[in-house]
Design a protein around this motif. Structure first.
Motif, PDB file in Angstrom:
ATOM      1  N   ILE A  13     -10.810  27.345   2.894  1.00 17.83           N
ATOM      2  CA  ILE A  13     -11.844  26.299   2.883  1.00 17.83           C
ATOM      3  C   ILE A  13     -11.279  24.975   3.373  1.00 17.83           C
ATOM      4  N   SER A  14     -10.074  24.666   2.927  1.00 15.67           N
ATOM      5  CA  SER A  14      -9.446  23.390   3.302  1.00 15.67           C
ATOM      6  C   SER A  14      -7.964  23.592   3.542  1.00 15.67           C
ATOM      7  N   PRO A  15      -7.386  22.801   4.465  1.00 15.55           N
ATOM      8  CA  PRO A  15      -5.924  22.845   4.571  1.00 15.55           C
ATOM      9  C   PRO A  15      -5.304  22.288   3.298  1.00 15.55           C
ATOM     10  N   ASP A  16      -4.115  22.736   2.982  1.00 13.50           N
ATOM     11  CA  ASP A  16      -3.365  22.156   1.873  1.00 13.50           C
ATOM     12  C   ASP A  16      -2.939  20.758   2.322  1.00 13.50           C
ATOM     13  N   PRO A  17      -3.291  19.706   1.547  1.00 15.36           N
ATOM     14  CA  PRO A  17      -2.948  18.356   1.995  1.00 15.36           C
ATOM     15  C   PRO A  17      -1.456  18.186   2.291  1.00 15.36           C
ATOM     16  N   ALA A  18      -0.619  18.850   1.500  1.00 21.58           N
ATOM     17  CA  ALA A  18       0.829  18.714   1.718  1.00 21.58           C
ATOM     18  C   ALA A  18       1.201  19.131   3.139  1.00 21.58           C
ATOM     19  N   SER A  19       0.449  20.053   3.682  1.00 24.39           N
ATOM     20  CA  SER A  19       0.779  20.562   5.013  1.00 24.39           C
ATOM     21  C   SER A  19       0.468  19.549   6.121  1.00 24.39           C
ATOM     22  N   LEU A  20      -0.245  18.479   5.775  1.00 23.43           N
ATOM     23  CA  LEU A  20      -0.611  17.486   6.789  1.00 23.43           C
ATOM     24  C   LEU A  20       0.405  16.352   6.890  1.00 23.43           C
ATOM     25  N   ARG A  21       1.330  16.332   5.936  1.00 24.62           N
ATOM     26  CA  ARG A  21       2.213  15.161   5.825  1.00 24.62           C
ATOM     27  C   ARG A  21       3.087  14.943   7.059  1.00 24.62           C
ATOM     28  N   LEU A  47       0.809  -1.224   0.000  1.00 22.01           N
ATOM     29  CA  LEU A  47       0.000   0.000   0.000  1.00 22.01           C
ATOM     30  C   LEU A  47       0.845   1.278   0.000  1.00 22.01           C
ATOM     31  N   TRP A  48       2.088   1.154   0.425  1.00 22.68           N
ATOM     32  CA  TRP A  48       2.902   2.354   0.612  1.00 22.68           C
ATOM     33  C   TRP A  48       2.956   3.259  -0.621  1.00 22.68           C
ATOM     34  N   PRO A  49       3.139   2.716  -1.817  1.00 32.64           N
ATOM     35  CA  PRO A  49       3.204   3.603  -2.997  1.00 32.64           C
ATOM     36  C   PRO A  49       1.909   4.379  -3.262  1.00 32.64           C
ATOM     37  N   TYR A  50       0.838   4.042  -2.565  1.00 35.94           N
ATOM     38  CA  TYR A  50      -0.414   4.774  -2.761  1.00 35.94           C
ATOM     39  C   TYR A  50      -0.603   5.889  -1.728  1.00 35.94           C
ATOM     40  N   VAL A  51       0.318   5.942  -0.755  1.00 36.72           N
ATOM     41  CA  VAL A  51       0.172   6.908   0.335  1.00 36.72           C
ATOM     42  C   VAL A  51       0.361   8.350  -0.137  1.00 36.72           C
ATOM     43  N   GLY A  52       1.421   8.548  -0.927  1.00 39.70           N
ATOM     44  CA  GLY A  52       1.816   9.909  -1.281  1.00 39.70           C
ATOM     45  C   GLY A  52       0.722  10.717  -1.961  1.00 39.70           C
ATOM     46  N   GLU A  53      -0.161  10.057  -2.697  1.00 40.55           N
ATOM     47  CA  GLU A  53      -1.184  10.801  -3.434  1.00 40.55           C
ATOM     48  C   GLU A  53      -2.108  11.587  -2.502  1.00 40.55           C
ATOM     49  N   MET A  54      -2.281  11.096  -1.274  1.00 37.18           N
ATOM     50  CA  MET A  54      -3.165  11.809  -0.336  1.00 37.18           C
ATOM     51  C   MET A  54      -2.629  13.205  -0.030  1.00 37.18           C
ATOM     52  N   PHE A  55      -1.302  13.381  -0.181  1.00 42.91           N
ATOM     53  CA  PHE A  55      -0.682  14.644   0.217  1.00 42.91           C
ATOM     54  C   PHE A  55      -0.187  15.460  -0.968  1.00 42.91           C
ATOM     55  N   SER A  71      -0.446  18.114  -3.646  1.00 40.71           N
ATOM     56  CA  SER A  71      -1.280  19.309  -3.842  1.00 40.71           C
ATOM     57  C   SER A  71      -1.249  19.770  -5.290  1.00 40.71           C
ATOM     58  N   ASP A  72      -2.332  20.337  -5.719  1.00 43.27           N
ATOM     59  CA  ASP A  72      -2.362  20.946  -7.051  1.00 43.27           C
ATOM     60  C   ASP A  72      -3.076  22.289  -6.979  1.00 43.27           C
ATOM     61  N   THR A  73      -3.483  22.833  -8.122  1.00 45.09           N
ATOM     62  CA  THR A  73      -4.067  24.177  -8.133  1.00 45.09           C
ATOM     63  C   THR A  73      -5.403  24.220  -7.390  1.00 45.09           C
ATOM     64  N   VAL A  74      -6.156  23.117  -7.429  1.00 44.49           N
ATOM     65  CA  VAL A  74      -7.420  23.066  -6.684  1.00 44.49           C
ATOM     66  C   VAL A  74      -7.143  23.249  -5.195  1.00 44.49           C
ATOM     67  N   ASP A  75      -6.159  22.517  -4.712  1.00 39.64           N
ATOM     68  CA  ASP A  75      -5.819  22.607  -3.290  1.00 39.64           C
ATOM     69  C   ASP A  75      -5.320  24.009  -2.937  1.00 39.64           C
ATOM     70  N   ALA A  76      -4.550  24.578  -3.837  1.00 39.79           N
ATOM     71  CA  ALA A  76      -4.026  25.925  -3.578  1.00 39.79           C
ATOM     72  C   ALA A  76      -5.185  26.902  -3.424  1.00 39.79           C
ATOM     73  N   GLU A  77      -6.174  26.768  -4.308  1.00 41.96           N
ATOM     74  CA  GLU A  77      -7.317  27.682  -4.237  1.00 41.96           C
ATOM     75  C   GLU A  77      -8.120  27.463  -2.956  1.00 41.96           C
ATOM     76  N   MET A  78      -8.280  26.202  -2.577  1.00 42.64           N
ATOM     77  CA  MET A  78      -9.022  25.889  -1.341  1.00 42.64           C
ATOM     78  C   MET A  78      -8.286  26.434  -0.118  1.00 42.64           C
ATOM     79  N   ALA A  79      -6.965  26.269  -0.135  1.00 43.35           N
ATOM     80  CA  ALA A  79      -6.166  26.741   0.998  1.00 43.35           C
ATOM     81  C   ALA A  79      -6.214  28.263   1.088  1.00 43.35           C
TER      82      ALA A  79
END
Ligand SMILES: [Fe+2]
Ligand SMILES: [Fe+2]
Ligand SMILES: [Fe+2]
Lengths: 250, 330
Positions: free
Chosen positions: A185-193, A163-171, A173-181
């Motif tokens: 509206i939402s934390p940037d997923p990268a910031s949760l890593r 499962l490990w190679p599937y973990v990174g995708e959760m964190f 970030s792309d332009t959608v995340d940037a706009e949400m952050a």
């Protein structure tokens, strides 16, 4: 593309796809208590799905319902991370996947509970309580089976490695995340890593499991660019009645 | 009814003269509607009959997860998926309550499970029939849970305390089960042509197997006579079947569906319907293992148990290590 709509699909689809996968266990778990607990997790996730997708449909403004989104989109329009769609495998892999996701889900929901968007805040406030319980359970199981017999240890290590190679995708970030952050509206997923890494390292140490050191990760789920082959099979089953009898009321 | 043809002592009910003083005292308590508790003295036959009955009931809840579980991943809407999942989860919970009640009689859950998996203990015949369309999920809730309720409501008054309390908890949930089933049937019966066809087909296939759930007539059965004297069986099979038919016929009419029985007719004199008996040869075939799904149902339970062995072993080993570490630290 409406970033909020996209974000809501990602959040809702994670719950839908994982909830569906977990529900596949119903009636087949290793012990009765686990059967009940897995159904509980699936139920919580499907309840959250309904809330997220209802809001997604509302934001979209095309008169679609949560059911339309769940049952009438094709694979490329799904926005869940790949981790949630991989097949269950054995009970160990199912619980390992659950833990890896739950730990992310909890951190994300804690952030969303502070969202600038009132609806998002409301859904997250409800979901975060359920997911706090999910983490407790999946963490206990990962620790118990990791630090159990030789066989259970081996199986849990295999699950983690798979499962490990599937973990990174959760964190990722792309332009959608940037706009949400940016809009709060939402934390940037990268910031949760970092917080996730710390919690998971702690759990795996207790479970006597070795964390893979690679940071390579698969991607393509949360932007729909390239799902796994597994999602299509899941959808053929999940959406079959709606597709075979269009327009019927159930 | 989830327990069918449960054997009792087979010796018939003892007369007062034949009873030992303990047996007479026990019978007095039962007659006075007192609850018998696990620590109380009880005849060995009472204990054994209860283990068979509660065990069979528990197994039925567990195996009963399978035909409905068959549609969880294909449920047509998010709400239906959640309702069905919650319903099947309830059944697992019912199994758990019942295994706990059986444990108070000195038999372990693992022991009962092994008897199920080896085929020595039975579960209700009804779960050996397949669920082929979404309407079957409606029919199961409506008819199968409906028949179960017929039997379980009176069992709330059964003489054995832990069994009675399990039944009270179970009955609270069963009415939701039947309602969700009937609600599905409503949608189907009022739906498209294809849905109507599914609804009628489901009723056609589930009607007689539902009547079989009550078991063959037990008016002459020595086993039933003993169980009724001990109040671990409250009504006769025929009595419950009649009640079920009388309740269900108007519900089918309301749905606009036809009960697959040309002889069905209201009988003014008895204040109930006359109806055709199910094919009891088929019933005994199913009990012998020759129903359409016997093999698959048992195999599914055996696989869950075998595939889960490493999990149960792993968790047990961990619990032992943890306890040992705690002792070492003290
Ligand atoms: Fe039940
Ligand atoms: Fe049931
Ligand atoms: Fe039920």
């Amino acid at each position: 593309m409406n970033a909020l709509h996209e974000f809501l699909l990602r959040t809702g689809d994670n719950c839908l796809i994982l909830g569906h996968r977990v529900s596949e266990w119903c009636g087949h778990a290793p012990v009765l208590e686990e059967d009940i607990a897995l159904a509980n997790t699936a139920l919580d996730l499907l309840g959250q799905t309904k809330l997220w997708l209802t809001y997604a449909a509302e934001v979209e403004g095309k008169g679609r319902s949560a059911d339309d989104l769940a049952f009438l989109r094709d694979a490329w329009d799904f926005r869940n991370v790949l981790l949630t769609e991989v097949p269950n495998g054995d009970f160990g892999r199912t619980m390992m996947r659950q833990y890896l996701f739950d730990q992310y889900h909890l951190l994300m929901l804690q952030g969303l509970a502070q969202s600038s968007d009132e609806t998002v805040r409301g859904i997250a406030a409800k979901a975060v309580k359920e997911v706090a319980y999910h983490v407790d359970r999946s963490r206990d199981t990962v620790v118990g089976l990791g630090d159990g017999t030789d066989e259970s240890h081996r199986r849990m290590q295999e699950a983690l490695d798979y499962l490990w190679p599937y973990v990174g995708e959760m964190f990722a970030s792309d332009t959608v995340d940037a706009e949400m952050a940016e809009g709060g509206i939402s934390p940037d997923p990268a910031s949760l890593r970092d917080a996730w890494d710390a919690a998971v390292a702690d759990t795996m140490a207790e479970a006597t499991l070795a964390l893979p050191d690679s940071r390579f990760h698969h991607k393509g789920g949360r932007d729909g660019r390239m799902h796994t082959e597994h999602l299509g099979h899941m959808l053929t089953q999940m959406q079959w009645l709606q597709r075979a009898y269009p327009g019927a009321t159930w | 009814m989830y327990a069918q043809m449960v054997k009792s002592t087979g010796q018939g009910v003892k007369t007062r003269e034949e009873m030992s003083p303990e047996e007479a005292h026990f019978q007095d308590r039962v007659d006075a509607d007192e609850k018998i508790e696990a620590r109380d003295w009880m005849p060995e036959g009472y204990r054994k009959t209860l283990i068979r009955q509660i065990g069979q009931h528990a197994h039925s809840e567990i195996v009963g997860q399978l035909p409905e579980g068959n549609w969880i991943t294909r449920a047509p809407t998010l709400d239906r998926k959640m309702i069905l999942l919650a319903k099947v989860q309830d059944e697992a919970g019912h199994g758990l309550y019942l295994y706990c009640a059986a444990e108070t009689l000195g038999v372990s859950r693992d022991d009962l499970t092994e008897q199920l998996l080896s085929g020595r203990m039975k579960y209700s015949s009804i779960f050996n029939y397949p669920t082929l369309t979404w309407a079957d999920i409606g029919a199961v809730g409506w008819l199968v849970d409906g028949a179960a309720i017929m039997n379980q409501v009176p069992l709330q008054r059964t003489s054995y305390g832990p069994y009675s309390r399990a039944m009270i908890r179970i009955c609270k949930e069963e009415s939701f089960h039947q309602r969700q089933g009937y609600d599905i049937m409503m949608k189907m019966a009022q739906g498209t042509e294809a849905q109507k066809r599914m609804a009628q087909d489901a009723l056609n296939r589930f009607w007689y197997p539902s009547l079989m759930m009550f078991g063959p007539s037990d008016a002459e059965s020595v086993h039933s006579a003993q169980s009724m004297a001990w109040k671990i069986k409250i009504d006769t099979n025929d009595g419950l079947r009649q009640k079920f038919v009388d309740q269900t016929v108007p519900q089918a009419e309301y749905l606009g569906l036809t009960i697959p029985d040309e002889t069905l007719k209201w009988n003014e004199d008895k204040g109930g319907y006359d109806f055709a008996e199910p094919d009891w040869t088929e019933f005994f075939d199913v009990l012998k293992g020759n129903g359409p799904c016997n093999h698959d149902r048992l195999k599914a339970r055996q696989d869950a148990w075998t595939d889960g062995q490493w999990v149960r072993d792993g968790l047990l080993a961990h619990a032992r290590k943890k306890a040992a570490r705690k002792v070492a630290a003290e």
